[in-house]
Write a protein that holds these residues in place. Structure first.
Motif, PDB file in Angstrom:
ATOM      1  N   MET A 138      41.724  43.111  43.789  1.00 22.42           N
ATOM      2  CA  MET A 138      43.073  43.337  44.299  1.00 22.42           C
ATOM      3  C   MET A 138      43.134  44.724  44.946  1.00 22.42           C
ATOM      4  SD  MET A 138      46.719  43.092  42.234  1.00 22.42           S
ATOM      5  CE  MET A 138      46.723  41.350  41.921  1.00 22.42           C
ATOM      6  N   SER A 139      43.673  44.784  46.161  1.00 28.59           N
ATOM      7  CA  SER A 139      43.746  46.062  46.875  1.00 28.59           C
ATOM      8  C   SER A 139      44.790  46.974  46.237  1.00 28.59           C
ATOM      9  CB  SER A 139      44.103  45.824  48.342  1.00 28.59           C
ATOM     10  OG  SER A 139      45.462  45.447  48.452  1.00 28.59           O
ATOM     11  N   ASP A 140      44.775  48.239  46.632  1.00 25.94           N
ATOM     12  CA  ASP A 140      45.763  49.192  46.128  1.00 25.94           C
ATOM     13  C   ASP A 140      47.176  48.748  46.479  1.00 25.94           C
ATOM     14  OD1 ASP A 140      43.694  50.690  45.174  1.00 25.94           O
ATOM     15  OD2 ASP A 140      43.799  52.239  46.720  1.00 25.94           O
ATOM     16  N   ILE A 141      47.359  48.243  47.699  1.00 23.70           N
ATOM     17  CA  ILE A 141      48.687  47.781  48.133  1.00 23.70           C
ATOM     18  C   ILE A 141      49.134  46.609  47.271  1.00 23.70           C
ATOM     19  CG2 ILE A 141      49.895  46.553  50.003  1.00 23.70           C
ATOM     20  CD1 ILE A 141      49.807  49.506  50.545  1.00 23.70           C
ATOM     21  N   GLN A 142      48.221  45.652  47.056  1.00 21.33           N
ATOM     22  CA  GLN A 142      48.567  44.485  46.236  1.00 21.33           C
ATOM     23  C   GLN A 142      48.920  44.913  44.807  1.00 21.33           C
ATOM     24  OE1 GLN A 142      48.718  41.169  47.424  1.00 21.33           O
ATOM     25  NE2 GLN A 142      48.526  42.164  49.399  1.00 21.33           N
ATOM     26  N   SER A 143      48.168  45.852  44.269  1.00 27.28           N
ATOM     27  CA  SER A 143      48.444  46.367  42.919  1.00 27.28           C
ATOM     28  C   SER A 143      49.807  47.050  42.869  1.00 27.28           C
ATOM     29  CB  SER A 143      47.373  47.366  42.480  1.00 27.28           C
ATOM     30  OG  SER A 143      46.112  46.744  42.452  1.00 27.28           O
ATOM     31  N   TRP A 144      50.102  47.847  43.895  1.00 26.96           N
ATOM     32  CA  TRP A 144      51.383  48.552  43.954  1.00 26.96           C
ATOM     33  C   TRP A 144      52.544  47.561  44.048  1.00 26.96           C
ATOM     34  CZ3 TRP A 144      55.234  48.786  47.661  1.00 26.96           C
ATOM     35  CH2 TRP A 144      56.235  49.733  47.429  1.00 26.96           C
ATOM     36  N   ILE A 145      52.385  46.528  44.882  1.00 21.78           N
ATOM     37  CA  ILE A 145      53.431  45.506  45.026  1.00 21.78           C
ATOM     38  C   ILE A 145      53.655  44.800  43.693  1.00 21.78           C
ATOM     39  CG2 ILE A 145      53.999  43.278  46.088  1.00 21.78           C
ATOM     40  CD1 ILE A 145      52.568  44.345  48.655  1.00 21.78           C
ATOM     41  N   LYS A 146      52.565  44.394  43.045  1.00 19.45           N
ATOM     42  CA  LYS A 146      52.672  43.693  41.761  1.00 19.45           C
ATOM     43  C   LYS A 146      53.399  44.565  40.737  1.00 19.45           C
ATOM     44  CE  LYS A 146      49.700  41.367  38.332  1.00 19.45           C
ATOM     45  NZ  LYS A 146      50.550  40.248  38.042  1.00 19.45           N
ATOM     46  N   GLU A 147      53.025  45.835  40.671  1.00 19.45           N
ATOM     47  CA  GLU A 147      53.665  46.768  39.743  1.00 19.45           C
ATOM     48  C   GLU A 147      55.156  46.920  40.062  1.00 19.45           C
ATOM     49  OE1 GLU A 147      53.083  51.450  38.980  1.00 19.45           O
ATOM     50  OE2 GLU A 147      51.239  50.261  38.869  1.00 19.45           O
ATOM     51  N   THR A 148      55.480  47.055  41.339  1.00 20.28           N
ATOM     52  CA  THR A 148      56.871  47.226  41.767  1.00 20.28           C
ATOM     53  C   THR A 148      57.720  46.024  41.384  1.00 20.28           C
ATOM     54  OG1 THR A 148      56.164  48.632  43.609  1.00 20.28           O
ATOM     55  CG2 THR A 148      58.367  47.689  43.758  1.00 20.28           C
TER      56      THR A 148
END
Length: 103
Positions: A1-11
């Protein structure tokens, strides 16, 4: 999972209501995003986290991949992808959205 995908999931999992939109709640940059905000406000949702996808091309592309949904706005409630402006309108008119947001 990319950093962006991780950030979106967390958000989307750490905030009850998240709207990925064009512009901000105060100044929507497209009619669909404006309608989405109006619907949420009409439902009495105060604690909406809005993400302006126009500020970051990676987020704009990343959210489309995350949800496998091609358009903005995108509404998430309690970590679950609900849909875009048309789906929000249908759910609002049927009362389903209000129920979901109050749950």
């Amino acid at each position: 999972m990319s950093d962006i995908q991780s950030w979106i999931k967390e958000t989307v999992t750490q905030n009850p209501v998240v709207l990925f939109m064009k512009g901000t709640a105060q100044f929507p940059q497209c009619g669909f995003s404006g309608r989405a905000i109006q619907i949420l406000k009409t439902c009495g949702v105060d604690n909406i986290v809005t993400i302006n996808v126009l500020e970051d091309a990676d987020v704009r592309q990343g959210i489309k991949e995350f949800s496998n949904w091609p358009t903005i706005p995108q509404l998430y409630v309690k970590g679950e992808f609900i849909g875009g402006s048309d789906i929000m309108t249908e759910m609002y008119e049927s009362g389903e959205l209000q129920t979901l947001l109050k749950a």
